[in-house]
Design an enzyme around this catalytic site. Structure first.
Site: not given
Ligand code: ADP
Ligand code: MG
Length: 674
Positions: A23, A88, A188, A212
């Site tokens: 991913d 990205k 995705e 998502d």
């Molecule tokens: P991407 O797909 O854009 O790379 P992610 O799916 O990894 O992103 O999501 C990252 C986001 O999720 C960040 O903003 C992070 O602060 C948030 N996040 C992760 N854990 C938690 C949580 N327990 N509660 C709220 N937000 C969260």
């Molecule tokens: Mg993602």
């Protein structure tokens, strides 16, 4: 069809290695695999450093190799110009595509060629988003190899459902540059559905919504699974809305209410402290009702800050509401009366072209925060509108930000059913990619494996480069197309040369045939719109058709791509492409840089000639010197000096180009001839 792995160390094929699922996220990336014994997908946590690798690359000032992940993230505020995040968003895009989003990133996006693919400047070095993504992928590959104690050469990589052809190709290239044989690019939401066990039974027919919400982006996709194929019924979202906005809302709230000194909004170290505390509060409030901490300013003074769950919900409700509005639109598009007309594959991306060979058409949709026209998983199969019942079998939650309880509640309420959040939302996409990899490895005999085309099919564009139309491993039958244009005034013929293979330059690929599209009405360069379509039928016969859309001039040819190719030859072609990946990509980037530089020299010289009267002698001399420097760089064997000279020429001419444009506009308004 052939499924081949190459061991670069020995130059031999290995059939039994592990294929990973990756991913490649805007905020975080991760790698997963299916455990050979337990048959369960699992995310890789190498050396206990954590599963998530922040998608950040830092280039140290001392010129040492790039840092990736948490180590790089440390430099986001202290050395922003050398620390690249959110790459990205730039992948497969031109400066023109990015529009206003090209600035305010902290690092520099080069704007010397509005229509070519963007580059990023970090110190004196220039990188394409493909190279930067490759740095992240290489890190993931190394972690997987280290944790699994085996070479990792094959991968499935995920992309958003709305990614167009050019963005998908850029992702493939990044993988190749990182030493990975990319077996498939998977959407995705499709990967998420697979992780939830949807799509593993070819007999099932289901419609699901995948919601998502990541760090900086929001995507909603409605998918239909039918006869083993996932079809994207609709996508919607906002490429500038995510968990980072929740953090910002908390930070602003504290600045407004907790009596914080202004320095928390201006001094990098304090900004960082505020941002981290806000994110901590957000995460904490996903499970508790009250959050308290204190911030410390440069003088050592403490400032207590607090937030309740109700207060947090009030802050973010308008943001979550925006995601719900996008969901409403996605549902309308998927099931509404006119919804099905959306499913047209958009693939008119800009790349360079020539007088001889077609120039990809540069008429873009202007970018905005909504997603452009969606793309089907299989890119091309024609969509018929079978009366799909507007009923969702499941609503799946993906992305770290769906851990926020208010998000769960509002999404469940909107869709009228409890959303499924039983899998870890950070991992679900990578786990699904690992399952897809496992299917491709032939480990799941129960899953239908469709026939695929073993080698990429494409055509020749400027500089002898191959422009891929149907990527290798595409399911067949398939159909894909792209628009091109001419680059010389009055051009009436266009040569369409069709090639097969994985190398960047056509000379190293296998030529399948060519024809000349004649009778294009004479028009200024860039005006004709030539659409080239590749149709690969179930018997592996390729039909190539070119149509000039303004005049409806058309021509076509039929080819048998696999004719006379043995499996061993196909394997050899793949092996060559992997062994030469680095050199090939470097050569292509050099050709692209030279082409862009030649165009810039032409434009600047032309501009200087036409506006000589409005330029000072100093400006003329300085420009001539910089043009000469660029020409010298152009003749050299390296890309960075060319890009540097282009950037400098651009900086030099920008102020007076603007001034002269203003004069020209004034002249035009007062009726003077230009
Ligand atoms: P991407 O797909 O854009 O790379 P992610 O799916 O990894 O992103 O999501 C990252 C986001 O999720 C960040 O903003 C992070 O602060 C948030 N996040 C992760 N854990 C938690 C949580 N327990 N509660 C709220 N937000 C969260
Ligand atoms: Mg993602």
């Amino acid at each position: 069809m052939a499924k081949i792995a190459i061991n670069l160390a020995t130059g031999t094929f290995q059939q039994e290695d592990i294929i990973v699922g990756i991913d490649l996220g805007t905020t975080n990336s991760l790698v997963a695999y299916v455990h050979p014994e337990t048959r369960q997908p699992a995310a890789i946590n190498d050396l206990g450093r954590g599963i998530l690798v922040p998608s950040v690359v830092h280039f140290p000032a001392d010129g040492s190799g790039p840092l990736v992940g948490n180590e790089a993230k440390e430099f986001l505020l202290t050395e922003p110009a050398r620390t690249i995040y959110s790459v990205k968003r730039l992948l497969g895009k031109s400066y023109k595509d990015l529009g206003a989003h090209a600035t305010g990133l902290g690092y520099k996006v080069i704007d010397d060629n509005a229509e070519g693919l963007v580059k990023v400047r970090a110190g004196d070095r220039f990188f394409s988003p493909i190279e930067l993504s490759a740095d992240i992928l290489r890190e993931l590959r190394h972690r997987a190899e280290h944790a699994l104690k085996t070479p990792v050469r094959r991968a499935v990589i995920t992309v958003p459902a709305y990614f167009n052809d050019s963005q998908r190709q850029a992702t493939r290239d990044a993988g190749r540059l990182a030493g990975l044989d990319v077996l498939r690019i998977v959407n995705e939401p499709t990967a998420a559905a697979l992780a939830y066990g949807i799509g593993l039974d070819p007999a099932e027919a289901k419609t699901v919504a995948v919601y998502d919400l990541g760090g900086g982006t929001f995507d909603i996709s409605i998918l239909r699974l039918h006869e083993g194929i996932f079809e994207v019924l609709s996508t919607n979202g906002d490429t500038y809305l995510g968990g980072d906005d929740f953090d910002r809302a908390i930070g602003q709230h504290w600045q407004a209410t907790a009596g914080l000194p202004a320095s928390f909004g201006t001094v990098p170290a304090l900004q960082q402290q505020l941002r981290l505390a806000a994110e901590m509060a957000k995460r904490y409030l996903s499970q508790h009702d009250d959050f308290t901490t204190h911030l410390t300013d440069a003088a050592g003074q403490n400032f207590p800050v607090t937030l309740t769950k109700a207060g947090f919900n009030a802050l973010i409700r308008p943001l979550v509401q925006r995601t719900i509005d996008a969901c409403r639109q996605a549902v309308a598009d998927a099931f509404g009366v006119s919804g099905f007309s959306l499913l047209v594959s958009g693939s008119d991306e800009a790349r360079s072209g020539s007088s001889q060979h077609p120039t990809p058409n540069t008429e873009h949709q202007t970018p905005n925060t909504e997603h452009p026209t969606p793309n089907t998983e299989h890119l091309s199969t024609e969509h018929q509108a079978p009366g799909i019942e507007p009923k969702l079998n499941a609503v799946l939650l993906v992305g770290g930000s769906t851990r926020v309880p208010l998000v769960y509640e509002m999404v469940s309420e909107f869709f009228g059913q409890p959303a499924d959040n039983s899998l870890n939302p950070d991992e679900v996409v990578a786990l699904g990619a690992a399952i897809q990899a496992d299917i491709l490895a032939g480990n799941r005999r129960d899953v239908l494996l469709l026939d695929v085309t073993p080698l990429t099919l494409g055509l020749e564009v400027l500089g002898g480069l191959l422009d891929p139309i149907i990527p290798r491993n595409s399911k067949i039958p398939t159909r894909a197309g792209r628009q091109y244009t001419t680059s010389v005034d009055g051009q009436i013929n266009l040569k369409i040369a069709v090639y097969q293979g994985e190398r960047d330059q056509v000379a190293q690929n296998r030529k399948l045939g060519e024809f000349v599209l004649t009778g294009i009405p004479a028009m200024p360069a860039g005006l004709p719109k030539v659409e080239v379509n590749f149709l690969l039928n179930a018997d592996g016969i390729l039909q190539v058709e070119a149509v000039e859309l303004r005049s409806n001039t058309r021509q076509s040819v039929e080819i048998k791509p696999q004719y006379g190719l043995t499996d061993a030859q196909v394997e050899q072609m793949l092996l060559d492409s992997m062994l030469n990946a680095k050199a090939d990509v470097a050569a292509r980037l050099l050709i692209e840089a030279r082409t862009a530089a030649e165009q810039l020299v032409y434009q600047v010289e032309n501009f200087g000639r036409r506006n000589a009267a409005h330029l000072t002698e100093t400006e003329k001399t300085a420009t001539a010197a910089q043009v000469a420097a660029l020409k010298t760089a152009l003749a050299g064997p390296e890309r960075d000096p060319i890009l540097k000279a282009m950037d400098e020429l651009d900086e030099l001419t920008k102020p007076y180009a603007e001034r002269v444009m203003d004069i020209a506009i004034k002249d035009a308004m007062t009726g003077k001839k230009l």
